[in-house]
Design a protein around this motif. Structure first.
Motif, mmCIF file in Angstrom:
data_model
loop_
_atom_site.group_PDB
_atom_site.id
_atom_site.type_symbol
_atom_site.label_atom_id
_atom_site.label_comp_id
_atom_site.label_asym_id
_atom_site.label_seq_id
_atom_site.Cartn_x
_atom_site.Cartn_y
_atom_site.Cartn_z
ATOM 1 N N ASP A 55 6.740 44.833 3.717
ATOM 2 C CA ASP A 55 7.085 43.515 3.192
ATOM 3 C C ASP A 55 7.188 43.628 1.681
ATOM 4 O OD1 ASP A 55 7.323 41.941 5.460
ATOM 5 O OD2 ASP A 55 5.162 41.572 5.589
ATOM 6 N N ARG A 56 8.295 43.165 1.132
ATOM 7 C CA ARG A 56 8.495 43.204 -0.307
ATOM 8 C C ARG A 56 8.590 41.755 -0.784
ATOM 9 N NH1 ARG A 56 11.358 46.129 3.120
ATOM 10 N NH2 ARG A 56 12.006 48.277 2.709
ATOM 11 N N GLY A 57 7.609 41.308 -1.542
ATOM 12 C CA GLY A 57 7.617 39.913 -1.978
ATOM 13 C C GLY A 57 6.904 39.738 -3.294
ATOM 14 N N GLY A 58 6.650 38.495 -3.645
ATOM 15 C CA GLY A 58 5.998 38.196 -4.906
ATOM 16 C C GLY A 58 4.578 38.721 -4.988
ATOM 17 N N GLN A 59 3.960 38.992 -3.835
ATOM 18 C CA GLN A 59 2.597 39.530 -3.805
ATOM 19 C C GLN A 59 2.579 41.049 -3.890
ATOM 20 O OE1 GLN A 59 -0.015 37.444 -3.854
ATOM 21 N NE2 GLN A 59 1.498 35.776 -3.923
ATOM 22 N N GLY A 60 3.762 41.654 -4.096
ATOM 23 C CA GLY A 60 3.844 43.115 -4.134
ATOM 24 C C GLY A 60 4.282 43.679 -2.798
ATOM 25 N N VAL A 61 4.055 44.968 -2.624
ATOM 26 C CA VAL A 61 4.462 45.663 -1.406
ATOM 27 C C VAL A 61 3.289 45.705 -0.438
ATOM 28 C CG1 VAL A 61 5.390 47.806 -0.463
ATOM 29 C CG2 VAL A 61 6.063 47.065 -2.760
ATOM 30 N N ARG A 62 3.550 45.332 0.812
ATOM 31 C CA ARG A 62 2.506 45.361 1.832
ATOM 32 C C ARG A 62 3.064 45.959 3.121
ATOM 33 N NH1 ARG A 62 0.157 39.474 2.507
ATOM 34 N NH2 ARG A 62 2.397 39.060 2.656
ATOM 35 N N LEU A 63 2.197 46.639 3.861
ATOM 36 C CA LEU A 63 2.579 47.184 5.156
ATOM 37 C C LEU A 63 2.633 46.063 6.191
ATOM 38 C CD1 LEU A 63 0.368 50.372 5.207
ATOM 39 C CD2 LEU A 63 2.843 50.382 5.444
ATOM 40 N N THR A 64 3.656 46.089 7.022
ATOM 41 C CA THR A 64 3.677 45.207 8.181
ATOM 42 C C THR A 64 2.800 45.816 9.268
ATOM 43 O OG1 THR A 64 5.549 46.345 9.206
ATOM 44 C CG2 THR A 64 6.060 44.565 7.634
ATOM 45 N N GLU A 65 2.608 45.117 10.347
ATOM 46 C CA GLU A 65 1.841 45.669 11.459
ATOM 47 C C GLU A 65 2.499 46.931 11.986
ATOM 48 O OE1 GLU A 65 -0.996 46.525 14.035
ATOM 49 O OE2 GLU A 65 -1.108 44.957 12.502
ATOM 50 N N ALA A 66 3.840 46.911 12.108
ATOM 51 C CA ALA A 66 4.565 48.108 12.557
ATOM 52 C C ALA A 66 4.386 49.239 11.555
ATOM 53 C CB ALA A 66 6.047 47.783 12.741
ATOM 54 N N GLY A 67 4.396 48.913 10.256
ATOM 55 C CA GLY A 67 4.205 49.928 9.225
ATOM 56 C C GLY A 67 2.843 50.576 9.304
ATOM 57 N N ARG A 68 1.814 49.770 9.578
ATOM 58 C CA ARG A 68 0.469 50.324 9.719
ATOM 59 C C ARG A 68 0.387 51.267 10.911
ATOM 60 N NH1 ARG A 68 -1.032 45.215 7.586
ATOM 61 N NH2 ARG A 68 -0.964 44.214 9.626
ATOM 62 N N ARG A 69 1.039 50.909 12.011
ATOM 63 C CA ARG A 69 1.015 51.791 13.186
ATOM 64 C C ARG A 69 1.793 53.076 12.931
ATOM 65 N NH1 ARG A 69 2.379 46.957 15.920
ATOM 66 N NH2 ARG A 69 4.464 47.799 16.343
ATOM 67 N N PHE A 70 2.853 52.975 12.131
ATOM 68 C CA PHE A 70 3.737 54.118 11.916
ATOM 69 C C PHE A 70 3.181 55.102 10.873
ATOM 70 C CE2 PHE A 70 7.670 55.928 9.894
ATOM 71 C CZ PHE A 70 8.116 56.652 10.994
ATOM 72 N N LEU A 71 2.317 54.626 9.956
ATOM 73 C CA LEU A 71 1.934 55.431 8.797
ATOM 74 C C LEU A 71 1.252 56.739 9.171
ATOM 75 C CD1 LEU A 71 1.661 55.875 5.791
ATOM 76 C CD2 LEU A 71 -0.384 54.419 5.795
ATOM 77 N N GLU A 72 0.211 56.697 9.988
ATOM 78 C CA GLU A 72 -0.525 57.930 10.264
ATOM 79 C C GLU A 72 0.309 58.942 11.048
ATOM 80 O OE1 GLU A 72 -2.934 60.475 9.280
ATOM 81 O OE2 GLU A 72 -3.349 58.437 8.614
#
Length: 314
Positions: A55-72
């Motif tokens: 997610d790219r927004g005013g709060q900065g860059v954050r992992l989505t739920e799919a991103g968290r599952r994909f990272l490791e």
């Protein structure tokens, strides 16, 4: 049935670096590409997977739920790819190994098993987190120091030495002339630490276990500066390996700790999916030296460890 998807490793690497940095500019600089190129790679990866990873927004860059599952799994994919390349191209390069725990002199142990091996390239990690990051990024092949936290998936370690430590005291400390000291006798002293106590896991746990509430923080400038650090207060003491040669100085004393004897655990940290050809050789050398010198002897009734040194966290 899962549909096979061919991943572009450059896109996966772009995602992993961005997920770790949570900053497009920093990640792009790490990869030596423009932010625009980085964004395109991640967008193409998300299109391939059919899921938004960041997610790219005013709060900065954050992992989505799919991103968290994909990272490791993505990290493991990159590590496996790097090892595959190394198996073909890097068979003659040195084994890259970082050490940490400088006050406890990790090179003393490493040198006893690596003497005569010209293909070691040694570095100095600041601490365990920096060594973990370097391993996950493929910047090093192994690391050597005290493992004291759950490890990320894909990493493992082998305990190779339990090293007794002594109390090193100001010569004017009330216990400086004792033949031996019980850790509980130090509770009225001032524990000197080469940095913030909360970042020095072994010393922090020692202080908690034996009721030592006073400490003084300094900078780790090496053993030559230790006498001056301890001389600043007659109640000061610190811990050092029992057989570490101290600089001759009338201001300090080294006294054995007993009932119980604290043990500092050294481990060889590596990725768990293979690695450099010399890594198995180094692991075998550690095992042989540990058996010969009885490095792993441990009596719970006599010795103290911050936690049991298992195979997954030490």
């Amino acid at each position: 049935m899962v549909t096979a998807v061919d991943l572009d490793l450059a896109q996966v690497r772009a995602f992993v670096r961005t997920a770790e940095e949570l900053h497009f500019g920093h990640a792009a600089a790490e990869l030596s590409i423009s932010q625009q190129a980085l964004s395109k790679r991640i967008a193409r990866l998300e299109s391939t997977l059919g899921s938004r990873l960041l997610d790219r927004g005013g709060q900065g860059v954050r992992l989505t739920e799919a991103g968290r599952r994909f990272l490791e799994p993505a990290r493991q994919t990159l590590a496996a790819a790097d090892l595959a390349v190394a198996a073909v191209l890097d068979t003659r390069r040195p084994l890259r190994i970082d050490v940490w725990g400088h006050l406890y002199a990790p090179m003393r142990t490493l040198a006893q098993v690596a003497t005569g091996e010209p293909r070691l390239e040694l570095g100095h990690g600041r601490d365990l987190p920096s060594a973990i990051t370097a391993l996950l990024h493929g910047d090093i092949d192994a690391a050597f120091g005290r493992v004291h936290a759950p490890l990320p998936a894909g990493l493992t370690h082998r305990l190779v030495r339990l090293e007794p430590v002594d109390a090193v005291l100001n010569a004017d400390h009330p216990l400086a002339d004792a033949p031996a000291i019980r850790p509980a006798q130090l509770r009225d002293g001032v524990l000197w630490t080469p940095g913030p106590l909360h970042r020095l896991d072994f010393l922090h746990r020692f202080a908690l276990a034996f009721g030592i509430h006073q400490h003084a923080e300094g900078t780790n400038l090496g053993l030559d500066h230790l006498p001056a650090d301890l001389a600043a207060d007659p109640r000061r003491f610190t811990l050092l390996p029992a057989d570490l040669p101290l600089p001759p100085h009338p201001a300090i004393r080294s006294v054995p700790l007993i009932d119980p004897t604290p043990l500092y655990a050294w481990s060889l940290l590596r990725r768990d999916n293979g690695g450099h050809p010399l890594l198995d050789t180094l692991t075998s050398a550690f095992a042989a030296e540990a058996e010969r010198r009885r490095w792993l002897e441990h009596d719970p009734a006599r010795d103290w460890l911050p936690e049991h040194p298992g195979t997954d966290n030490g």
